[in-house]
Write an enzyme that holds these catalytic residues in place. Structure first.
Site, PDB file in Angstrom:
ATOM      1  N   HIS A 118      41.868  38.207  40.738  1.00 45.07           N
ATOM      2  CA  HIS A 118      40.942  38.841  41.686  1.00 45.07           C
ATOM      3  C   HIS A 118      39.636  39.260  41.022  1.00 45.07           C
ATOM      4  O   HIS A 118      39.563  40.282  40.336  1.00 45.07           O
ATOM      5  CB  HIS A 118      41.648  40.063  42.323  1.00 45.07           C
ATOM      6  CG  HIS A 118      40.882  40.691  43.440  1.00 45.07           C
ATOM      7  ND1 HIS A 118      40.842  42.052  43.663  1.00 45.07           N
ATOM      8  CD2 HIS A 118      40.109  40.146  44.414  1.00 45.07           C
ATOM      9  CE1 HIS A 118      40.094  42.305  44.715  1.00 45.07           C
ATOM     10  NE2 HIS A 118      39.639  41.165  45.187  1.00 45.07           N
TER      11      HIS A 118
ATOM     12  N   ASN B 229      40.739  48.088  45.588  1.00 44.42           N
ATOM     13  CA  ASN B 229      40.549  48.317  47.025  1.00 44.42           C
ATOM     14  C   ASN B 229      41.475  49.390  47.573  1.00 44.42           C
ATOM     15  O   ASN B 229      41.150  50.048  48.572  1.00 44.42           O
ATOM     16  CB  ASN B 229      40.712  47.008  47.794  1.00 44.42           C
ATOM     17  CG  ASN B 229      39.491  46.119  47.610  1.00 44.42           C
ATOM     18  OD1 ASN B 229      38.375  46.613  47.509  1.00 44.42           O
ATOM     19  ND2 ASN B 229      39.697  44.814  47.546  1.00 44.42           N
TER      20      ASN B 229
ATOM     21  N   SER C 278      41.833  39.176  48.376  1.00 43.35           N
ATOM     22  CA  SER C 278      41.634  40.621  48.237  1.00 43.35           C
ATOM     23  C   SER C 278      42.820  41.393  48.786  1.00 43.35           C
ATOM     24  O   SER C 278      42.930  42.591  48.552  1.00 43.35           O
ATOM     25  CB  SER C 278      40.405  41.060  49.035  1.00 43.35           C
ATOM     26  OG  SER C 278      39.287  40.343  48.642  1.00 43.35           O
TER      27      SER C 278
ATOM     28  N   GLU D 248      41.043  41.773  38.292  1.00 46.36           N
ATOM     29  CA  GLU D 248      42.409  42.284  38.460  1.00 46.36           C
ATOM     30  C   GLU D 248      43.359  41.097  38.377  1.00 46.36           C
ATOM     31  O   GLU D 248      43.161  40.104  39.084  1.00 46.36           O
ATOM     32  CB  GLU D 248      42.581  42.924  39.846  1.00 46.36           C
ATOM     33  CG  GLU D 248      42.013  44.314  39.979  1.00 46.36           C
ATOM     34  CD  GLU D 248      42.300  44.918  41.355  1.00 46.36           C
ATOM     35  OE1 GLU D 248      42.829  46.028  41.413  1.00 46.36           O
ATOM     36  OE2 GLU D 248      41.980  44.280  42.381  1.00 46.36           O
TER      37      GLU D 248
END
Ligand code: NAD
Length: 291
Positions: free
Chosen positions: A140, A190, A119, A152
Site C-alpha cells: 500500500h 487510514n 486501500s 504499508e
C-alpha cells in the site's frame, strides 16, 4: 528470491507513481491498463514528474532516460507473465481486482508474488481466491507515490515470510520505509487518519467551527502540514466516505459512522480537488471555503 521485473496493473494516479519509483530504482516495469489513453497519460506524467526531479538536482538526465527506457506498456495481461512481482493498482472495486487476478493466474510463474495496492479491501479474501495465498500481500503506497516515504505492507493470514521479506527489500530499494500492518479494515494509516477527518467533518456539521477555523486549528495547533478538510479534498471525499464505510461495516462500531455532511458532499458530486469543489471551491485563483 530476487525481484527484477515488476508488473503494474492500473495506470491511474497510483499506478503511474508506482511505475515511476520502480523504474527509477532500476526495476524493469511492465504497465497494463484497460485504457490505452490512461497508459499514454501515465507515461507522459511520469516523464514530467521525473523532469521536476531533474530540475531539482535529485535525479540526473541520464537516470531519467534509463528509467523511461525500463518502462513498457501493454494492453495484454499475459505479457506480465515474466514479472517477479505484480502490483495491482486498478480501480478500488473488488470485482475488478478479482477479474485481474483471475486473468493473470494462467500466465504467471510459479513463484511470482501477487500484490494489491488496495486501500481497504481484505488482502486475505483477495489472496484466498488465487492459487498462491502465501505469495499474496498488500503493498500500500501513499499518494503522491514519488513523494510519500511510507509503504504499508499488509500480511494476509497466509502470507509467508519469504514473500514478506522480498517485499521489504523492494521497499528499501525504492528508498522508502515500510510499516507492517495486519489485515484488518483500512490497515493502519487510514484506520487512524480517516476517523480524524470524519471528526473534522462532524465539527463542521455541528457548527463547532468553519472550514477555515477547523483547518487553521489543526495546522497551527497540532502542527499538521495540511488541515483535515483540505486533506480530505486532496484524497477525494468519495474515497474518504468509502473508507469510513469499510471501517463501519468491518468493525461494526458506531464510532466509525460516516458524517451525514460527508455523505451530502459526495451526493452533490463535490468530491474535492478532482471535481474542483469540496470543502473548498478550487475554480478560482485561490481555494475558497464552501462553508
Ligand atoms: P485511478 O482511478 O486513478 O486509476 C485506476 C486505473 O485502473 C484507471 O486508469 C483504470 O482505467 C484502471 N483499470 C480499471 N479496470 C482495470 C482492469 N480491469 N485492468 C487494468 N486496469 C484497470 O485510481 P487510483 O487512485 O490510482 O487508485 C488505484 C488503487 O490504489 C485503488 O485500489 C486505491 O484504493 C488505491 N490507493 C489509492 C490512493 C489514493 O490516494 N488515490 C492511495 C493509496 C491506495
Amino acid at each position: 528470491m530476487t525481484i527484477q521485473k515488476i508488473g503494474v496493473v492500473g495506470a491511474g494516479q497510483m499506478g503511474n507513481g508506482i511505475a515511476h519509483v520502480c523504474a527509477l530504482a532500476g526495476y524493469d516495469v511492465v504497465m497494463n491498463d484497460v485504457s490505452a489513453d490512461a497508459m499514454a497519460a501515465a507515461l507522459a506524467l511520469i516523464g514530467k514528474n521525473i523532469d521536476r526531479q531533474v530540475s531539482k538536482g535529485t535525479v540526473t538526465a541520464e537516470d531519467k532516460d534509463a528509467a523511461m527506457a525500463r518502462i513498457s506498456t501493454t494492453a495484454e495481461l499475459s505479457e506480465l507473465g515474466t514479472c517477479d512481482l505484480i502490483i495491482e493498482a486498478a480501480t478500488e472495486k473488488e470485482t475488478i481486482k478479482q477479474q485481474i487476478f483471475d486473468a493473470l493466474l494462467p500466465h504467471i510463474k510459479e513463484n511470482t508474488i501477487l500484490a494489491s495496492n488496495t486501500s481497504s479491501i481484505s488482502i486475505t479474501r483477495l489472496a484466498s481466491r488465487t492459487d498462491r495465498p502465501e505469495k499474496f500481500i498488500g503493498f500500500h503506497f501513499m499518494n503522491p507515490v514519488p513523494i510519500m516515504q511510507l509503504v504499508e505492507l499488509i500480511r494476509g493470514i497466509a502470507t509467508d515470510d519469504e514473500t514478506f521479506h522480498a517485499c521489504q527489500e523492494v521497499v528499501e530499494r525504492l528508498g522508502k520505509t515500510s510499516a507492517t500492518s495486519e489485515d484488518f479494515p483500512a490497515f493502519i494509516v487510514n484506520r487512524i487518519l480517516m476517523p480524524m477527518i470524519n471528526e473534522a467533518v462532524y465539527a463542521l456539521y455541528e457548527g463547532v467551527g468553519s472550514v477555515s477555523s477547523i483547518d487553521t486549528s489543526m495546522k497551527l495547533g497540532a502542527n499538521h502540514p495540511m488541515g483535515p478538510l483540505e486533506l480530505a479534498d486532496f484524497i477525494g471525499l468519495d474515497t474518504c466516505l468509502a473508507i469510513m464505510n469499510v471501517l463501519h461495516d468491518g468493525l461494526a462500531d458506531t464510532k466509525y459512522r460516516p458524517c451525514p455532511l460527508l455523505t451530502k458532499y459526495v451526493e452533490a458530486g463535490w468530491l474535492g480537488r478532482k471535481t474542483k469543489r469540496g470543502f473548498y471551491d478550487y475554480r478560482g485563483e485561490t481555494p475558497v471555503p464552501t462553508r
